[in-house]
Write a protein that holds these residues in place. Sequence first.
Motif, PDB file in Angstrom:
ATOM      1  N   GLU A  75       7.235 -10.305   6.477  1.00 48.08           N
ATOM      2  CA  GLU A  75       8.401 -10.221   5.586  1.00 48.08           C
ATOM      3  C   GLU A  75       8.519 -11.475   4.724  1.00 48.08           C
ATOM      4  O   GLU A  75       8.838 -11.399   3.534  1.00 48.08           O
ATOM      5  CB  GLU A  75       9.679 -10.011   6.403  1.00 48.08           C
ATOM      6  CG  GLU A  75       9.807  -8.637   7.036  1.00 48.08           C
ATOM      7  CD  GLU A  75       8.852  -8.420   8.209  1.00 48.08           C
ATOM      8  OE1 GLU A  75       8.391  -9.426   8.800  1.00 48.08           O
ATOM      9  OE2 GLU A  75       8.557  -7.254   8.515  1.00 48.08           O
ATOM     10  N   ASP A  76       8.265 -12.640   5.350  1.00 46.63           N
ATOM     11  CA  ASP A  76       8.302 -13.899   4.589  1.00 46.63           C
ATOM     12  C   ASP A  76       7.287 -13.867   3.447  1.00 46.63           C
ATOM     13  O   ASP A  76       7.580 -14.274   2.318  1.00 46.63           O
ATOM     14  CB  ASP A  76       7.969 -15.087   5.499  1.00 46.63           C
ATOM     15  CG  ASP A  76       9.020 -15.334   6.558  1.00 46.63           C
ATOM     16  OD1 ASP A  76      10.194 -15.008   6.314  1.00 46.63           O
ATOM     17  OD2 ASP A  76       8.658 -15.850   7.634  1.00 46.63           O
ATOM     18  N   LEU A  77       6.094 -13.382   3.752  1.00 44.02           N
ATOM     19  CA  LEU A  77       5.027 -13.386   2.757  1.00 44.02           C
ATOM     20  C   LEU A  77       5.379 -12.518   1.554  1.00 44.02           C
ATOM     21  O   LEU A  77       5.137 -12.895   0.406  1.00 44.02           O
ATOM     22  CB  LEU A  77       3.716 -12.912   3.393  1.00 44.02           C
ATOM     23  CG  LEU A  77       2.467 -13.036   2.507  1.00 44.02           C
ATOM     24  CD1 LEU A  77       2.204 -14.484   2.138  1.00 44.02           C
ATOM     25  CD2 LEU A  77       1.254 -12.442   3.214  1.00 44.02           C
ATOM     26  N   TYR A  78       5.980 -11.361   1.807  1.00 47.98           N
ATOM     27  CA  TYR A  78       6.393 -10.499   0.699  1.00 47.98           C
ATOM     28  C   TYR A  78       7.442 -11.193  -0.164  1.00 47.98           C
ATOM     29  O   TYR A  78       7.441 -11.054  -1.395  1.00 47.98           O
ATOM     30  CB  TYR A  78       6.934  -9.173   1.225  1.00 47.98           C
ATOM     31  CG  TYR A  78       5.875  -8.334   1.903  1.00 47.98           C
ATOM     32  CD1 TYR A  78       4.783  -7.852   1.195  1.00 47.98           C
ATOM     33  CD2 TYR A  78       5.958  -8.038   3.257  1.00 47.98           C
ATOM     34  CE1 TYR A  78       3.801  -7.097   1.824  1.00 47.98           C
ATOM     35  CE2 TYR A  78       4.983  -7.294   3.894  1.00 47.98           C
ATOM     36  CZ  TYR A  78       3.912  -6.825   3.175  1.00 47.98           C
ATOM     37  OH  TYR A  78       2.927  -6.091   3.800  1.00 47.98           O
ATOM     38  N   ARG A 102       2.813   2.026  -6.482  1.00 48.76           N
ATOM     39  CA  ARG A 102       3.766   2.592  -5.543  1.00 48.76           C
ATOM     40  C   ARG A 102       4.124   1.558  -4.474  1.00 48.76           C
ATOM     41  O   ARG A 102       3.256   0.887  -3.932  1.00 48.76           O
ATOM     42  CB  ARG A 102       3.158   3.826  -4.874  1.00 48.76           C
ATOM     43  CG  ARG A 102       4.120   4.539  -3.934  1.00 48.76           C
ATOM     44  CD  ARG A 102       3.466   5.784  -3.365  1.00 48.76           C
ATOM     45  NE  ARG A 102       4.343   6.430  -2.414  1.00 48.76           N
ATOM     46  CZ  ARG A 102       4.038   7.539  -1.741  1.00 48.76           C
ATOM     47  NH1 ARG A 102       2.853   8.108  -1.927  1.00 48.76           N
ATOM     48  NH2 ARG A 102       4.895   8.067  -0.893  1.00 48.76           N
ATOM     49  N   GLY A 103       5.418   1.431  -4.202  1.00 48.38           N
ATOM     50  CA  GLY A 103       5.878   0.465  -3.203  1.00 48.38           C
ATOM     51  C   GLY A 103       6.440  -0.799  -3.815  1.00 48.38           C
ATOM     52  O   GLY A 103       6.943  -1.664  -3.120  1.00 48.38           O
ATOM     53  N   ILE A 104       6.323  -0.919  -5.166  1.00 51.68           N
ATOM     54  CA  ILE A 104       6.876  -2.068  -5.880  1.00 51.68           C
ATOM     55  C   ILE A 104       7.977  -1.584  -6.821  1.00 51.68           C
ATOM     56  O   ILE A 104       7.816  -0.569  -7.503  1.00 51.68           O
ATOM     57  CB  ILE A 104       5.781  -2.802  -6.685  1.00 51.68           C
ATOM     58  CG1 ILE A 104       4.842  -3.551  -5.741  1.00 51.68           C
ATOM     59  CG2 ILE A 104       6.392  -3.787  -7.681  1.00 51.68           C
ATOM     60  CD1 ILE A 104       3.722  -4.281  -6.446  1.00 51.68           C
ATOM     61  N   GLU A 105       9.062  -2.300  -6.853  1.00 57.26           N
ATOM     62  CA  GLU A 105      10.152  -1.966  -7.775  1.00 57.26           C
ATOM     63  C   GLU A 105      10.459  -3.171  -8.638  1.00 57.26           C
ATOM     64  O   GLU A 105      10.589  -4.295  -8.141  1.00 57.26           O
ATOM     65  CB  GLU A 105      11.400  -1.561  -6.993  1.00 57.26           C
ATOM     66  CG  GLU A 105      12.574  -1.145  -7.880  1.00 57.26           C
ATOM     67  CD  GLU A 105      13.769  -0.688  -7.063  1.00 57.26           C
ATOM     68  OE1 GLU A 105      14.748  -1.449  -6.972  1.00 57.26           O
ATOM     69  OE2 GLU A 105      13.709   0.432  -6.511  1.00 57.26           O
ATOM     70  N   LYS A 114       9.264  -2.568  -1.983  1.00 57.79           N
ATOM     71  CA  LYS A 114      10.034  -1.547  -1.277  1.00 57.79           C
ATOM     72  C   LYS A 114       9.312  -1.082  -0.016  1.00 57.79           C
ATOM     73  O   LYS A 114       9.916  -0.564   0.908  1.00 57.79           O
ATOM     74  CB  LYS A 114      10.313  -0.356  -2.200  1.00 57.79           C
ATOM     75  CG  LYS A 114      11.306  -0.690  -3.308  1.00 57.79           C
ATOM     76  CD  LYS A 114      12.619  -1.219  -2.719  1.00 57.79           C
ATOM     77  CE  LYS A 114      13.628  -1.557  -3.777  1.00 57.79           C
ATOM     78  NZ  LYS A 114      14.857  -2.147  -3.189  1.00 57.79           N
ATOM     79  N   GLU A 115       8.001  -1.251  -0.009  1.00 51.98           N
ATOM     80  CA  GLU A 115       7.205  -0.956   1.177  1.00 51.98           C
ATOM     81  C   GLU A 115       6.469  -2.228   1.575  1.00 51.98           C
ATOM     82  O   GLU A 115       5.840  -2.866   0.740  1.00 51.98           O
ATOM     83  CB  GLU A 115       6.210   0.168   0.899  1.00 51.98           C
ATOM     84  CG  GLU A 115       6.855   1.510   0.589  1.00 51.98           C
ATOM     85  CD  GLU A 115       5.805   2.582   0.351  1.00 51.98           C
ATOM     86  OE1 GLU A 115       4.761   2.569   1.034  1.00 51.98           O
ATOM     87  OE2 GLU A 115       6.026   3.421  -0.533  1.00 51.98           O
ATOM     88  N   LYS A 116       6.558  -2.582   2.850  1.00 54.07           N
ATOM     89  CA  LYS A 116       5.940  -3.821   3.327  1.00 54.07           C
ATOM     90  C   LYS A 116       4.575  -3.495   3.939  1.00 54.07           C
ATOM     91  O   LYS A 116       4.424  -3.355   5.151  1.00 54.07           O
ATOM     92  CB  LYS A 116       6.852  -4.519   4.352  1.00 54.07           C
ATOM     93  CG  LYS A 116       8.269  -4.776   3.847  1.00 54.07           C
ATOM     94  CD  LYS A 116       8.283  -5.740   2.681  1.00 54.07           C
ATOM     95  CE  LYS A 116       9.670  -5.866   2.053  1.00 54.07           C
ATOM     96  NZ  LYS A 116      10.694  -6.409   2.917  1.00 54.07           N
ATOM     97  N   ILE A 121      -0.273  -5.471  -1.516  1.00 53.24           N
ATOM     98  CA  ILE A 121      -0.677  -6.770  -2.068  1.00 53.24           C
ATOM     99  C   ILE A 121      -2.109  -6.687  -2.583  1.00 53.24           C
ATOM    100  O   ILE A 121      -2.439  -7.209  -3.650  1.00 53.24           O
ATOM    101  CB  ILE A 121      -0.530  -7.881  -1.017  1.00 53.24           C
ATOM    102  CG1 ILE A 121       0.946  -8.078  -0.651  1.00 53.24           C
ATOM    103  CG2 ILE A 121      -1.128  -9.191  -1.527  1.00 53.24           C
ATOM    104  CD1 ILE A 121       1.199  -9.142   0.390  1.00 53.24           C
ATOM    105  N   SER A 122      -2.974  -6.004  -1.831  1.00 49.15           N
ATOM    106  CA  SER A 122      -4.365  -5.849  -2.259  1.00 49.15           C
ATOM    107  C   SER A 122      -4.442  -5.101  -3.591  1.00 49.15           C
ATOM    108  O   SER A 122      -5.133  -5.530  -4.524  1.00 49.15           O
ATOM    109  CB  SER A 122      -5.137  -5.083  -1.188  1.00 49.15           C
ATOM    110  OG  SER A 122      -6.484  -4.922  -1.568  1.00 49.15           O
TER     111      SER A 122
END
Length: 356
Positions: A75-78, A102-105, A114-116, A121-122
């Motif tokens: 969570e910290d990394l995100y 998808r997963g980024i807002e 929005k999705e961890k 990230i990749s």
Amino acid sequence: MYFSLAVKTRKEDFFNMEKELESLKKELLDPFTRMIVVKGLRRTGKSSLMRVALNEVKVPYIFIDLRLAGPLTPEDLYEYFSAELSKFLEDKGFRKILSGIRGIEISGLKLEFKEKKVSIISRMLEEIGKWARGRQIILAIDEAQELRNVRGFSEILAHVYDYVNEVKILLAGSEVGLLDKFLGVGNPKAPLFGRAFSEINLERLSREKASEFLKAGFRQAGVRISKDEVDQAVSKLDGIIGWLTFYGYLRSKGEPDALRRAVEEGARMVAEEFRNFLSARSLARRRYIEVMRTLVRPSTWSEVKRALRLMANVSDKQVSSYLRELVYYGFIEKKGDFYSIPDPLLVEAVRMGYIS
């Protein structure tokens, strides 16, 4: 100013690392270099070296600063990536390529996950490579050994290394053993094993250079100081530029007992860092403390074992394990047959009883 307590970002505020700075700049600009690793003890200037070099070469960069992360969680990394990537959102092209993942807002100039999932990230780094369109962008991570706690991140870096040529990787770490472990040094099963990297090592200042640094810093600050006072500070703080800077800052601000305060506050600071290390080792806590008490003066493996045997029946394997862990985390170092504590204020913390 040399005595500024902030991480340096300008070459004129950066002391005596011309060789290391030029080496790092050269590697950052070399299109064939895929990964660079900066190593050194705590408070030897790694963060400043990275920032100054990145600003000098004027290449876009993503800077993930894990120095104060503590035990890093996914969570910290995100959150770190979210804050850093939000700075690029004024670029319409950058905004467009990330908004399609998808997963980024994206809302205004703020990016959120929005999705961890590390796969996001990749994908994001792949798209940033496309956005760069033949240019280089640097992914810089300070205290990168903390990433060992994030499952799958070493695989991401291996993928970026192999397939995203526009993204160059710059890592730094003070817990050198753990950093090497994260990089897969000597471990064929590790994701990053076999990936060549350029290595830059930062050392402590020599006694002569430490004196030169203090004198130059006091000239900048308009403070007159005697040679004896400079010599006393260097004897106490050695060549750790972070501690010399802290002392110089206090002294230039008119602190009447600057050296004593720098030693005391610095010793309490490193004692807290060591207690954090001990918090996950409650069963062996007293043994680790005894090792550190023994290493107030350089000692051999046999001398450490003798000291431990006075308090408990320890095996050779246990002694080696305690020493190896302390080396991995950068609290001690080994030169030849001798182990020692490289940070003079950690030595003071042990002597003052701050570690107990």
